[in-house]
Design an enzyme around this catalytic site. Structure first.
Site, PDB file in Angstrom:
ATOM      1  N   HIS A   1       0.428 -10.044   0.446  1.00 51.89           N
ATOM      2  CA  HIS A   1       0.095  -9.510  -0.872  1.00 51.89           C
ATOM      3  C   HIS A   1       0.631 -10.458  -1.947  1.00 51.89           C
ATOM      4  O   HIS A   1       1.285 -11.441  -1.647  1.00 51.89           O
ATOM      5  CB  HIS A   1       0.736  -8.130  -1.057  1.00 51.89           C
TER       6      HIS A   1
ATOM      7  N   ALA B   1       6.992   3.670   6.896  1.00 48.99           N
ATOM      8  CA  ALA B   1       6.622   4.646   7.920  1.00 48.99           C
ATOM      9  C   ALA B   1       5.378   4.303   8.734  1.00 48.99           C
ATOM     10  O   ALA B   1       5.372   4.458   9.954  1.00 48.99           O
ATOM     11  CB  ALA B   1       6.395   6.001   7.246  1.00 48.99           C
TER      12      ALA B   1
ATOM     13  N   ASP C   1      -4.423  -0.994  -5.241  1.00 49.96           N
ATOM     14  CA  ASP C   1      -3.028  -0.642  -4.959  1.00 49.96           C
ATOM     15  C   ASP C   1      -2.065  -1.814  -5.097  1.00 49.96           C
ATOM     16  O   ASP C   1      -0.863  -1.614  -5.280  1.00 49.96           O
ATOM     17  CB  ASP C   1      -2.898   0.008  -3.575  1.00 49.96           C
ATOM     18  N   HIS C   2      -2.595  -3.025  -4.997  1.00 49.03           N
ATOM     19  CA  HIS C   2      -1.762  -4.241  -5.119  1.00 49.03           C
ATOM     20  C   HIS C   2      -2.690  -5.423  -4.949  1.00 49.03           C
ATOM     21  O   HIS C   2      -3.843  -5.260  -4.534  1.00 49.03           O
ATOM     22  CB  HIS C   2      -0.661  -4.282  -4.048  1.00 49.03           C
TER      23      HIS C   2
ATOM     24  N   ARG D   1      -1.111   1.381  13.375  1.00 51.13           N
ATOM     25  CA  ARG D   1      -0.906   2.544  12.505  1.00 51.13           C
ATOM     26  C   ARG D   1      -2.078   3.504  12.576  1.00 51.13           C
ATOM     27  O   ARG D   1      -3.192   3.114  12.923  1.00 51.13           O
ATOM     28  CB  ARG D   1      -0.640   2.124  11.075  1.00 51.13           C
TER      29      ARG D   1
ATOM     30  N   ARG E   1       2.377 -11.781   8.187  1.00 51.97           N
ATOM     31  CA  ARG E   1       1.397 -10.984   7.452  1.00 51.97           C
ATOM     32  C   ARG E   1       1.920 -10.653   6.048  1.00 51.97           C
ATOM     33  O   ARG E   1       1.161 -10.631   5.091  1.00 51.97           O
ATOM     34  CB  ARG E   1       1.112  -9.707   8.234  1.00 51.97           C
TER      35      ARG E   1
ATOM     36  N   ARG F   1       3.571  -8.510  15.557  1.00 57.82           N
ATOM     37  CA  ARG F   1       3.476  -7.138  15.019  1.00 57.82           C
ATOM     38  C   ARG F   1       2.114  -6.484  15.195  1.00 57.82           C
ATOM     39  O   ARG F   1       2.029  -5.265  15.379  1.00 57.82           O
ATOM     40  CB  ARG F   1       3.834  -7.152  13.523  1.00 57.82           C
TER      41      ARG F   1
ATOM     42  N   HIS G   1       7.899  -3.815   5.145  1.00 58.58           N
ATOM     43  CA  HIS G   1       8.260  -2.867   6.208  1.00 58.58           C
ATOM     44  C   HIS G   1       9.753  -2.923   6.530  1.00 58.58           C
ATOM     45  O   HIS G   1      10.324  -1.972   7.062  1.00 58.58           O
ATOM     46  CB  HIS G   1       7.475  -3.181   7.492  1.00 58.58           C
TER      47      HIS G   1
ATOM     48  N   SER H   1       0.805  -1.222   0.000  1.00 58.59           N
ATOM     49  CA  SER H   1       0.000   0.000   0.000  1.00 58.59           C
ATOM     50  C   SER H   1       0.833   1.264   0.000  1.00 58.59           C
ATOM     51  O   SER H   1       0.429   2.279  -0.568  1.00 58.59           O
ATOM     52  CB  SER H   1      -0.899   0.038   1.241  1.00 58.59           C
TER      53      SER H   1
HETATM   54  C1  3PG Z   1       0.386  -4.134   6.730  1.00 60.74           C
HETATM   55  O1  3PG Z   1       1.091  -3.227   7.155  1.00 60.74           O
HETATM   56  O2  3PG Z   1      -0.766  -4.339   7.123  1.00 60.74           O
HETATM   57  C2  3PG Z   1       0.986  -5.079   5.724  1.00 60.74           C
HETATM   58  O3  3PG Z   1       2.304  -5.360   6.072  1.00 60.74           O
HETATM   59  C3  3PG Z   1       0.989  -4.467   4.369  1.00 60.74           C
HETATM   60  O4  3PG Z   1      -0.310  -4.115   3.986  1.00 60.74           O
HETATM   61  P1  3PG Z   1      -0.611  -2.777   3.202  1.00 60.74           P
HETATM   62  O5  3PG Z   1       0.590  -2.484   2.354  1.00 60.74           O
HETATM   63  O6  3PG Z   1      -1.807  -3.149   2.370  1.00 60.74           O
HETATM   64  O7  3PG Z   1      -0.906  -1.718   4.175  1.00 60.74           O
HETATM   65 CO    CO Z   2      -2.023  -5.125   2.847  1.00 61.53          CO
END
Ligand code: 3PG
Ligand code: CO
Length: 553
Positions: free
Chosen positions: A496, A283, A467-468, A209, A166, A202, A136, A77
């Site tokens: 993903h 980030a 986005d993916h 976030r 994840r 995590r 990440h 994302s």
């Molecule tokens: C997350 O942070 O949830 C995954 O590691 C990546 O998912 P996102 O890129 O769709 O936020």
């Molecule tokens: Co994701």
């Protein structure tokens, strides 16, 4: 000189409402029972795909098309929304850190020199995601940093790990911990006092976030800084193996633990004078911890003890807040995003998602910048996400609410662009719950319909993309594309994918003759910004990736 003014498009009118809809985690893949998008009832997305063939296509959303190091890197994302909003491809964090480590420049720059001051007398702490997902962080980067830091004077090192599951398969944390443990024992054989000090999953420890749940960060703080956690072990591999045995346990949600010595004392609380590096390059899931580590005034939770540390991020995570103020590698400098241009050209913008994806259509979209460009012309609406749950128990999430708010924004006539992220396919896809992900995809499709219906009412234009990939493939496959078995069972893919994503344009406001060009076959997410600028009646700046559309008379 430079001007924000965009040239008028020679053929396309101004003043049409444009709805920019991003489905999170919605790739295109062959029909299959593990393709939740295929299995789900998705009449809206189906009708876009089966509609006019020159108004639907696929675009690349992974690898170098979004600034990642290799074509083996799945999309995510951060890089996806960066590309969508910026209209250009930037070498992203993963790549920038690779380069800085390979050249050794990381050890010459300000951030490292700053933390190095602590090495003669104190401990270096490294906190981050233990994974090779490349979303990440990456384990090989941590390994290089461990070696490099010790060669540059670190004598006592403590690693605080967050287990993934994840961006990588659930259960892979054990193997990563073994690799890390071996690396640390190698350092010990060279006289460096190096070990893991704490850990946790995590999603339960540290990596929240967009301020969805500060408790998550607090759990991490207690273990990492205070050395306090409900579980105590002598060794990280033993810790993870044991905690994974609890019913329902998985890597993403392991409880916090600390490593203790023979007398039961935690081996690595963070104390005055220590150096701390958060080694994630991405980030969104590090800024909350960064605030707790850096801010003098902080009221999100009781930190109990606030050590005076030298703290650096792997990158600077927020360019607007300058957070953290010290960092090892400079982030990509993403300037002149499409959002900023459009605001300068009078386009009134509404952006909306629920908390867990809110920053995607604001912060990431705007080049990792928080806040408005012009609060008179922009309105960002965050719908509070449910917190403290895994989204497979609530797979509809807030899709309906996002749809309603966006519909209202469209019908209000107050905006020229509405921009949304619909999170379901991604957030539920990450849980690995196939049935729930099917429900999630249906809900996302319904939200798209709600927005498109409103676009129809006001004579606007829609752009629907993603986005993916994620929900379109929920199983790990071999090279032939067949599901991989382990102990007789398929291995569920929570991460993903490398798949391309669809993009569709339409709506009553779309000028006759607009269609996708045939000469951008390898187009990717970065081509969308110029496309959207065209639909607003402007020509994109010269250095933007080319538009996907043409207007035939
Ligand atoms: C997350 O942070 O949830 C995954 O590691 C990546 O998912 P996102 O890129 O769709 O936020
Ligand atoms: Co994701």
């Amino acid at each position: 000189g430079f001007s924000w003014k965009l040239a008028d498009h020679p053929k396309l009118p101004k003043g049409k409402l444009v709805a920019m809809i991003v489905l999170d985690g919605w790739g295109e893949a062959s029909p299959d029972k593990y393709n939740c998008i295929h299995v789900a009832e998705t009449p809206t997305m189906d009708s876009l795909k089966n509609g006019a063939p020159d108004k639907w296509r696929l675009v690349r959303a992974h690898g170098t098309a979004v600034g990642l190091p290799t074509e083996d890197d799945m999309g995510n994302s951060e890089v996806g929304h960066n590309a969508l909003g910026a209209g250009r491809i930037y070498a992203q964090g993963a790549k920038l850190v690779d380069l800085a480590l390979a050249s050794g420049k990381i050890y010459e720059d300000e951030g490292f020199n700053y933390i190095k001051e602590s090495f003669p007398t104190n401990t270096l702490h490294l906190i981050g995601l233990m994974s090779d997902g490349g979303v990440h962080s990456r384990l090989d980067q941590l390994q290089l940093l461990l070696k490099g830091a010790s060669q540059h004077g670190a004598k006592r090192i403590r690693v605080h790990v967050l287990t993934d599951g994840r961006d990588v398969l659930d259960g892979s944390s054990v193997g990563f911990a073994e690799i890390l443990d071996a690396e640390l024992s190698d350092l010990r054989s060279k006289g460096i006092d190096a070990q893991v000090a704490s850990g946790g999953g995590r999603m339960y420890v540290t990596m929240d976030r967009y301020e969805n749940d500060w408790e998550v960060v607090k759990r991490g703080w207690d273990a990492q800084v205070l050395g306090e956690a409900p579980h105590k072990f002598k060794n990280v591999v033993e810790a993870i193996k044991t905690l994974r045995q609890a019913p329902g346990a998985n890597d993403q949600y392991l409880p916090p633990f600390v490593i203790v010595d023979d007398s039961g004392k935690p081996v690595g609380p963070i104390v005055d004078g220590d150096a701390v590096v958060t080694f994630n390059f991405r980030a969104d899931r590090m800024t909350m911890l960064a605030q707790a580590l850096e801010y003098e005034n902080f009221d999100k939770f009781d930190r109990v003890r606030v050590p005076k540390i030298r703290y650096a991020g792997m990158l600077q995570y927020d360019g607007e807040l300058k957070l953290p103020s010290h960092y090892l590698v400079s982030p990509p400098l993403i300037e002149r995003t499409s959002g900023e241009y459009l605001v300068h050209n009078g386009v009134r913008t509404f952006a909306c998602s629920e908390t867990v994806k809110f920053g995607h259509v604001t912060f990431f979209w705007n080049g990792n910048r928080s806040g408005y460009f012009n609060s008179e012309l922009e309105e960002y609406v965050e719908i509070p996400s449910d917190s403290g749950i895994t989204f497979n128990v609530q797979p509809k999430m807030k899709a309906l609410e996002i749809g309603e708010k966006t519909r209202d924004a469209i019908l209000s006539g107050r905006f020229d662009q509405v921009r949304v992220n619909i999170p379901n396919g991604d957030m539920v896809g990450h849980t690995g719950d196939v049935e729930a992900t099917v429900v999630a995809c249906k809900a996302a499709d319904e939200a798209v319909k709600m927005i498109i219906d409103a676009v129809e009412q006001v004579g606007g234009i829609y752009v629907v993309t993603a986005d993916h990939g994620n929900a379109e493939d929920m199983v790990k496959r071999n090279k032939k594309g067949e599901p991989l078995l382990k102990d007789g069972e398929v291995q569920i893919l929570t991460s993903h994918t490398l798949q391309p994503v669809p993009i569709a344009i339409g709506g009553p406001g779309l000028a006759a003759g607009v269609k996708f060009r045939k000469d951008v076959p390898s187009g990717g997410l970065a081509n969308v910004a110029a496309t959207v600028m065209n639909l607003h009646g402007f020509v994109a700046p010269d250095d933007y990736e080319t538009t996907l559309i043409e207007v035939v008379d």
